[in-house]
Write a protein that holds these residues in place. Sequence first.
Motif, PDB file in Angstrom:
ATOM      1  N   SER A 148       0.908  -1.224   0.180  1.00  0.00           N
ATOM      2  CA  SER A 148       0.007   0.063  -0.170  1.00  0.00           C
ATOM      3  C   SER A 148       0.844   1.327  -0.021  1.00  0.00           C
ATOM      4  CB  SER A 148      -0.955  -0.085   1.125  1.00  0.00           C
ATOM      5  OG  SER A 148      -0.106   0.228   2.515  1.00  0.00           O
ATOM      6  N   ALA A 149       0.227   2.408  -0.506  1.00  0.00           N
ATOM      7  CA  ALA A 149       1.021   3.646  -0.456  1.00  0.00           C
ATOM      8  C   ALA A 149      -0.121   4.595   0.252  1.00  0.00           C
ATOM      9  CB  ALA A 149       1.373   3.842  -1.691  1.00  0.00           C
ATOM     10  N   GLU A 150       0.410   5.135   1.487  1.00  0.00           N
ATOM     11  CA  GLU A 150      -0.657   5.944   2.057  1.00  0.00           C
ATOM     12  C   GLU A 150       0.073   7.589   1.873  1.00  0.00           C
ATOM     13  OE1 GLU A 150      -1.223   5.090   6.056  1.00  0.00           O
ATOM     14  OE2 GLU A 150      -1.307   2.976   5.377  1.00  0.00           O
ATOM     15  N   SER A 151      -0.576   8.453   0.976  1.00  0.00           N
ATOM     16  CA  SER A 151      -0.168   9.874   0.875  1.00  0.00           C
ATOM     17  C   SER A 151      -0.524  10.758   1.851  1.00  0.00           C
ATOM     18  CB  SER A 151      -0.669  10.122  -0.644  1.00  0.00           C
ATOM     19  OG  SER A 151      -0.320   9.426  -1.660  1.00  0.00           O
ATOM     20  N   GLY A 152       0.607  11.535   2.310  1.00  0.00           N
ATOM     21  CA  GLY A 152       0.473  12.659   3.031  1.00  0.00           C
ATOM     22  C   GLY A 152       0.721  13.818   2.278  1.00  0.00           C
ATOM     23  N   GLU A 153       0.930  15.163   3.147  1.00  0.00           N
ATOM     24  CA  GLU A 153       1.215  16.141   2.595  1.00  0.00           C
ATOM     25  C   GLU A 153       2.517  16.365   1.712  1.00  0.00           C
ATOM     26  OE1 GLU A 153       0.772  20.239   4.403  1.00  0.00           O
ATOM     27  OE2 GLU A 153      -0.919  19.294   5.700  1.00  0.00           O
ATOM     28  N   MET A 154       3.414  15.745   2.303  1.00  0.00           N
ATOM     29  CA  MET A 154       4.993  15.881   1.786  1.00  0.00           C
ATOM     30  C   MET A 154       5.436  14.576   1.678  1.00  0.00           C
ATOM     31  SD  MET A 154       6.161  19.164   3.849  1.00  0.00           S
ATOM     32  CE  MET A 154       7.839  18.894   3.336  1.00  0.00           C
ATOM     33  N   MET A 155       4.839  13.382   2.503  1.00  0.00           N
ATOM     34  CA  MET A 155       5.415  12.226   2.418  1.00  0.00           C
ATOM     35  C   MET A 155       4.473  11.148   2.004  1.00  0.00           C
ATOM     36  SD  MET A 155       8.635  12.808   3.185  1.00  0.00           S
ATOM     37  CE  MET A 155       9.363  11.498   3.983  1.00  0.00           C
ATOM     38  N   GLU A 215       6.477  12.994  -4.354  1.00  0.00           N
ATOM     39  CA  GLU A 215       6.531  12.828  -5.713  1.00  0.00           C
ATOM     40  C   GLU A 215       6.796  11.462  -6.201  1.00  0.00           C
ATOM     41  OE1 GLU A 215      11.045  13.836  -6.969  1.00  0.00           O
ATOM     42  OE2 GLU A 215      10.316  15.225  -5.386  1.00  0.00           O
ATOM     43  N   MET A 216       7.402  10.445  -5.409  1.00  0.00           N
ATOM     44  CA  MET A 216       7.592   9.227  -5.589  1.00  0.00           C
ATOM     45  C   MET A 216       6.347   8.277  -5.991  1.00  0.00           C
ATOM     46  SD  MET A 216      10.561   9.062  -5.886  1.00  0.00           S
ATOM     47  CE  MET A 216      12.048   9.850  -5.370  1.00  0.00           C
ATOM     48  N   ALA A 217       5.255   8.737  -5.615  1.00  0.00           N
ATOM     49  CA  ALA A 217       3.926   8.086  -5.627  1.00  0.00           C
ATOM     50  C   ALA A 217       3.805   8.120  -6.981  1.00  0.00           C
ATOM     51  CB  ALA A 217       2.670   8.761  -5.117  1.00  0.00           C
ATOM     52  N   ARG A 218       4.264   8.911  -8.074  1.00  0.00           N
ATOM     53  CA  ARG A 218       4.145   8.649  -9.476  1.00  0.00           C
ATOM     54  C   ARG A 218       4.730   7.574  -9.913  1.00  0.00           C
ATOM     55  NH1 ARG A 218       6.634  14.187 -11.779  1.00  0.00           N
ATOM     56  NH2 ARG A 218       8.122  14.017 -10.195  1.00  0.00           N
ATOM     57  N   TRP A 260       5.935   4.516  -8.005  1.00  0.00           N
ATOM     58  CA  TRP A 260       5.572   3.289  -7.204  1.00  0.00           C
ATOM     59  C   TRP A 260       4.311   3.177  -6.646  1.00  0.00           C
ATOM     60  CZ3 TRP A 260      10.056   4.988  -3.700  1.00  0.00           C
ATOM     61  CH2 TRP A 260      11.251   5.136  -4.238  1.00  0.00           C
ATOM     62  N   GLY A 261       3.577   1.902  -6.673  1.00  0.00           N
ATOM     63  CA  GLY A 261       2.479   1.610  -6.158  1.00  0.00           C
ATOM     64  C   GLY A 261       2.471   0.268  -5.780  1.00  0.00           C
ATOM     65  N   PRO A 262       1.182   0.002  -5.202  1.00  0.00           N
ATOM     66  CA  PRO A 262       0.783  -1.192  -4.746  1.00  0.00           C
ATOM     67  C   PRO A 262       0.952  -2.519  -5.739  1.00  0.00           C
ATOM     68  CG  PRO A 262      -0.833   0.097  -3.977  1.00  0.00           C
ATOM     69  CD  PRO A 262       0.010   0.918  -4.907  1.00  0.00           C
ATOM     70  N   GLY A 263       1.663  -3.445  -5.446  1.00  0.00           N
ATOM     71  CA  GLY A 263       1.932  -4.365  -6.411  1.00  0.00           C
ATOM     72  C   GLY A 263       3.307  -4.498  -6.942  1.00  0.00           C
ATOM     73  N   ASP A 264       4.031  -3.167  -6.968  1.00  0.00           N
ATOM     74  CA  ASP A 264       5.374  -2.998  -7.504  1.00  0.00           C
ATOM     75  C   ASP A 264       6.583  -3.884  -6.814  1.00  0.00           C
ATOM     76  OD1 ASP A 264       4.387  -1.459  -9.584  1.00  0.00           O
ATOM     77  OD2 ASP A 264       5.119   0.258  -8.465  1.00  0.00           O
ATOM     78  N   VAL A 265       7.244  -4.508  -7.547  1.00  0.00           N
ATOM     79  CA  VAL A 265       8.446  -5.215  -6.884  1.00  0.00           C
ATOM     80  C   VAL A 265       9.541  -4.116  -6.449  1.00  0.00           C
ATOM     81  CG1 VAL A 265      10.186  -7.125  -7.317  1.00  0.00           C
ATOM     82  CG2 VAL A 265       7.762  -7.431  -7.848  1.00  0.00           C
ATOM     83  N   VAL A 266       9.922  -4.466  -5.361  1.00  0.00           N
ATOM     84  CA  VAL A 266      11.201  -3.392  -5.003  1.00  0.00           C
ATOM     85  C   VAL A 266      12.265  -4.149  -4.445  1.00  0.00           C
ATOM     86  CG1 VAL A 266       9.685  -1.273  -4.774  1.00  0.00           C
ATOM     87  CG2 VAL A 266      10.049  -2.709  -2.896  1.00  0.00           C
ATOM     88  N   CYS A 313      14.332  -1.168   4.392  1.00  0.00           N
ATOM     89  CA  CYS A 313      13.998  -0.140   3.749  1.00  0.00           C
ATOM     90  C   CYS A 313      14.138  -0.645   2.358  1.00  0.00           C
ATOM     91  CB  CYS A 313      14.852   1.182   3.751  1.00  0.00           C
ATOM     92  SG  CYS A 313      16.465   1.145   3.215  1.00  0.00           S
ATOM     93  N   PHE A 314      13.208   0.024   1.564  1.00  0.00           N
ATOM     94  CA  PHE A 314      13.517  -0.367  -0.069  1.00  0.00           C
ATOM     95  C   PHE A 314      14.503   0.732  -0.815  1.00  0.00           C
ATOM     96  CE2 PHE A 314       9.095   1.107  -0.401  1.00  0.00           C
ATOM     97  CZ  PHE A 314       9.176   2.078  -1.519  1.00  0.00           C
ATOM     98  N   VAL A 315      15.179   0.408  -1.623  1.00  0.00           N
ATOM     99  CA  VAL A 315      16.104   1.392  -2.105  1.00  0.00           C
ATOM    100  C   VAL A 315      15.966   1.675  -3.629  1.00  0.00           C
ATOM    101  CG1 VAL A 315      18.010   0.872  -0.621  1.00  0.00           C
ATOM    102  CG2 VAL A 315      17.827  -0.393  -2.550  1.00  0.00           C
ATOM    103  N   TYR A 316      16.308   2.957  -4.002  1.00  0.00           N
ATOM    104  CA  TYR A 316      16.518   3.319  -5.428  1.00  0.00           C
ATOM    105  C   TYR A 316      17.384   4.212  -5.606  1.00  0.00           C
ATOM    106  CZ  TYR A 316      14.331   7.843  -4.029  1.00  0.00           C
ATOM    107  OH  TYR A 316      14.412   9.017  -3.268  1.00  0.00           O
ATOM    108  N   ARG A 317      17.520   4.417  -6.911  1.00  0.00           N
ATOM    109  CA  ARG A 317      18.655   5.411  -7.484  1.00  0.00           C
ATOM    110  C   ARG A 317      17.984   6.526  -8.418  1.00  0.00           C
ATOM    111  NH1 ARG A 317      23.854   3.433  -9.383  1.00  0.00           N
ATOM    112  NH2 ARG A 317      24.367   4.146  -7.410  1.00  0.00           N
TER     113      ARG A 317
END
Length: 151
Positions: A93-100, A123-126, A128-134, A147-151
């Motif tokens: 799941s991804a729960e959006s707040g004001e900044m995070m 901005e990362m909500a654009r 990644w979303g539910p079901g994405d492999v990370v 944590c999950f990591v990205y570049r």
Amino acid sequence: RDHGPRFVDPGAAPRDPLGDLADVYRNLIDPLFPARRLWSASEHVFWLAFAGFLSVVTLMVGPAIYAWKRETRRVELSPLFREGLFTEGVIRSAESGEMMVTYRYEYEVDGLTYSARFDYAQEMARYWGPGDVVPVLYDALDPTRSCFVYR
């Protein structure tokens, strides 16, 4: 001797808001900053200094809180980054707040499934979303730390 504000007879209509009664009109539309102050010069200086102090504090509080949170994350994540192991996880799941955005994700280590959450910029909500492999970075001694990591 000054006895404070005085009632005004505005006279007959029509009245010009920029004319002789401009100060009366201003007091009506701007009650926090009237045309004529009801306090002495020393009180005026005090309130200006107090407002300036509050402004400085307000401008400093946000960056100070951010710096504190950043340092907390650095202390928490540095050992994980240096010594952690990788596995794959799935965003649940991804729960959006004001900044995070708070991501909840699951990953498996040695046959056990772990659930975790981590905050990233809104901005990362654009991306990644539910079901994405990370890719998940986890602590080998305590797999609940991750944590999950990205570049």
